[in-house]
Motif scaffolding. Structure first.
Motif, mmCIF file in Angstrom:
data_model
loop_
_atom_site.group_PDB
_atom_site.id
_atom_site.type_symbol
_atom_site.label_atom_id
_atom_site.label_comp_id
_atom_site.label_asym_id
_atom_site.label_seq_id
_atom_site.Cartn_x
_atom_site.Cartn_y
_atom_site.Cartn_z
ATOM 1 N N ILE A 1 63.257 42.438 26.540
ATOM 2 C CA ILE A 1 62.182 41.460 26.338
ATOM 3 C C ILE A 1 60.844 42.079 26.702
ATOM 4 N N LEU A 2 60.822 42.849 27.790
ATOM 5 C CA LEU A 2 59.595 43.523 28.204
ATOM 6 C C LEU A 2 59.127 44.514 27.133
ATOM 7 N N VAL A 3 60.080 45.250 26.542
ATOM 8 C CA VAL A 3 59.734 46.208 25.486
ATOM 9 C C VAL A 3 59.101 45.495 24.298
ATOM 10 N N TRP A 4 59.696 44.371 23.868
ATOM 11 C CA TRP A 4 59.127 43.626 22.739
ATOM 12 C C TRP A 4 57.740 43.099 23.082
ATOM 13 N N ALA A 5 57.556 42.644 24.310
ATOM 14 C CA ALA A 5 56.245 42.130 24.716
ATOM 15 C C ALA A 5 55.192 43.239 24.707
ATOM 16 N N ILE A 6 55.572 44.422 25.180
ATOM 17 C CA ILE A 6 54.649 45.561 25.165
ATOM 18 C C ILE A 6 54.292 45.935 23.728
ATOM 19 N N CYS A 7 55.297 45.935 22.857
ATOM 20 C CA CYS A 7 55.056 46.260 21.442
ATOM 21 C C CYS A 7 54.099 45.252 20.807
ATOM 22 N N ALA A 8 54.295 43.975 21.119
ATOM 23 C CA ALA A 8 53.424 42.936 20.567
ATOM 24 C C ALA A 8 52.000 43.108 21.068
ATOM 25 N N LEU A 9 51.873 43.410 22.355
ATOM 26 C CA LEU A 9 50.556 43.560 22.955
ATOM 27 C C LEU A 9 49.839 44.796 22.418
ATOM 28 N N SER A 10 50.600 45.803 22.048
ATOM 29 C CA SER A 10 49.995 47.035 21.531
ATOM 30 C C SER A 10 49.738 46.984 20.027
ATOM 31 N N GLY A 11 50.121 45.867 19.389
ATOM 32 C CA GLY A 11 49.806 45.684 17.982
ATOM 33 C C GLY A 11 50.842 46.189 17.014
ATOM 34 N N LEU A 12 52.081 46.410 17.472
ATOM 35 C CA LEU A 12 53.113 46.913 16.568
ATOM 36 C C LEU A 12 53.419 45.913 15.451
ATOM 37 N N HIS A 13 53.234 44.634 15.739
ATOM 38 C CA HIS A 13 53.480 43.621 14.713
ATOM 39 C C HIS A 13 52.582 43.842 13.497
ATOM 40 N N PHE A 14 51.341 44.235 13.751
ATOM 41 C CA PHE A 14 50.419 44.479 12.648
ATOM 42 C C PHE A 14 50.823 45.724 11.862
ATOM 43 N N LEU A 15 51.429 46.690 12.551
ATOM 44 C CA LEU A 15 51.953 47.866 11.861
ATOM 45 C C LEU A 15 53.094 47.468 10.940
ATOM 46 N N PHE A 16 53.952 46.570 11.413
ATOM 47 C CA PHE A 16 55.050 46.082 10.588
ATOM 48 C C PHE A 16 54.521 45.359 9.343
ATOM 49 N N GLN A 17 53.388 44.664 9.497
ATOM 50 C CA GLN A 17 52.811 43.976 8.356
ATOM 51 C C GLN A 17 52.337 44.972 7.303
ATOM 52 N N LYS A 18 51.923 46.140 7.744
ATOM 53 C CA LYS A 18 51.458 47.179 6.821
ATOM 54 C C LYS A 18 52.639 47.950 6.226
ATOM 55 N N ILE A 19 53.703 48.116 7.020
ATOM 56 C CA ILE A 19 54.879 48.854 6.559
ATOM 57 C C ILE A 19 56.048 47.869 6.551
#
Length: 206
Positions: free
Chosen positions: A48-66
């Motif tokens: 859960i901590l890893v997913w939260a860090i990814c969200a905070l670092s903007g990985l979700h927006f990377l997924f939107q691009k890829i």
């Protein structure tokens, strides 16, 4: 302080919703021991901590691009949960039920449960969408790094406390006695839930 309270309340109600994580911890507590289940809880909270860090670092927006990358991770996660569910269904129909450690062909150890707990939660990439949504409501680009770190610590500790509490409650002797009487039904139900979540991830990738 209002920010921390808001995030804590939102995350608390998210944790209350039973999912693969909850059933994994309860199975670990009932089949193994309280200490084993605590390691399962630790693994889930770290994921859960890893997913939260990814969200905070903007990985979700990377997924939107890829888009294909997110789709691939969701499919892999769904297949993993489906596999766990199949193994539990097999145990429900076997005279000698297998333990959760056997699901990944790992030895009976607390480390293996920690890793399985970690990957059970990581199997749901939609957690990234959840945290991205939560953070977008409460966090802006000007938020100090120290505050962001404190929020991550809050989410991790809150998750660990919740799943540790689940592990503690389901490791009671009464729970174990009840499980011995209903083991096949419980394994079958849990396996069905895991398969359902796996199919949901695979078939609903939007």
């Amino acid at each position: 302080m209002t920010l921390f309270i808001s995030i804590a309340i939102i995350h608390f109600f998210a944790l209350l919703s039973p999912g693969p994580d909850f059933f994994f911890v309860t199975q670990s507590a009932i089949r193994q021991s309280r200490s084993h289940a605590m390691f399962a809880a630790l693994g889930i909270s770290l994921s859960i901590l890893v997913w939260a860090i990814c969200a905070l670092s903007g990985l979700h927006f990377l997924f939107q691009k890829i888009a294909w990358l997110q789709q691939a991770l969701i499919i892999l996660g769904g297949v993993y949960l489906f596999y766990l569910g199949i193994q539990l269904l097999k145990s429900a129909f076997n005279q000698k039920p297998i333990t959760l450690q056997n699901l990944a062909s790992a030895p009976k150890s607390k480390t293996s449960l920690l890793l399985q707990g970690f990957f059970t939660n990581m199997a749901n990439p939609k957690a990234l969408v959840y945290f991205s949504s939560v953070f977008s409501l409460a966090i802006n680009a000007d938020l100090p790094l120290s505050t962001q770190s404190s929020l991550l610590a809050l989410i991790w500790i809150e998750s660990l406390i919740w799943f540790a509490l689940v592990a503690y409650l389901f490791s009671w002797q009464k729970m174990n006695s009840a499980y011995q009487r209903l083991s096949q039904w419980i394994d079958g139900l849990t396996g069905g839930i895991f398969i359902s979540f796996g199919c949901y991830l695979i078939l609903n990738r939007d």
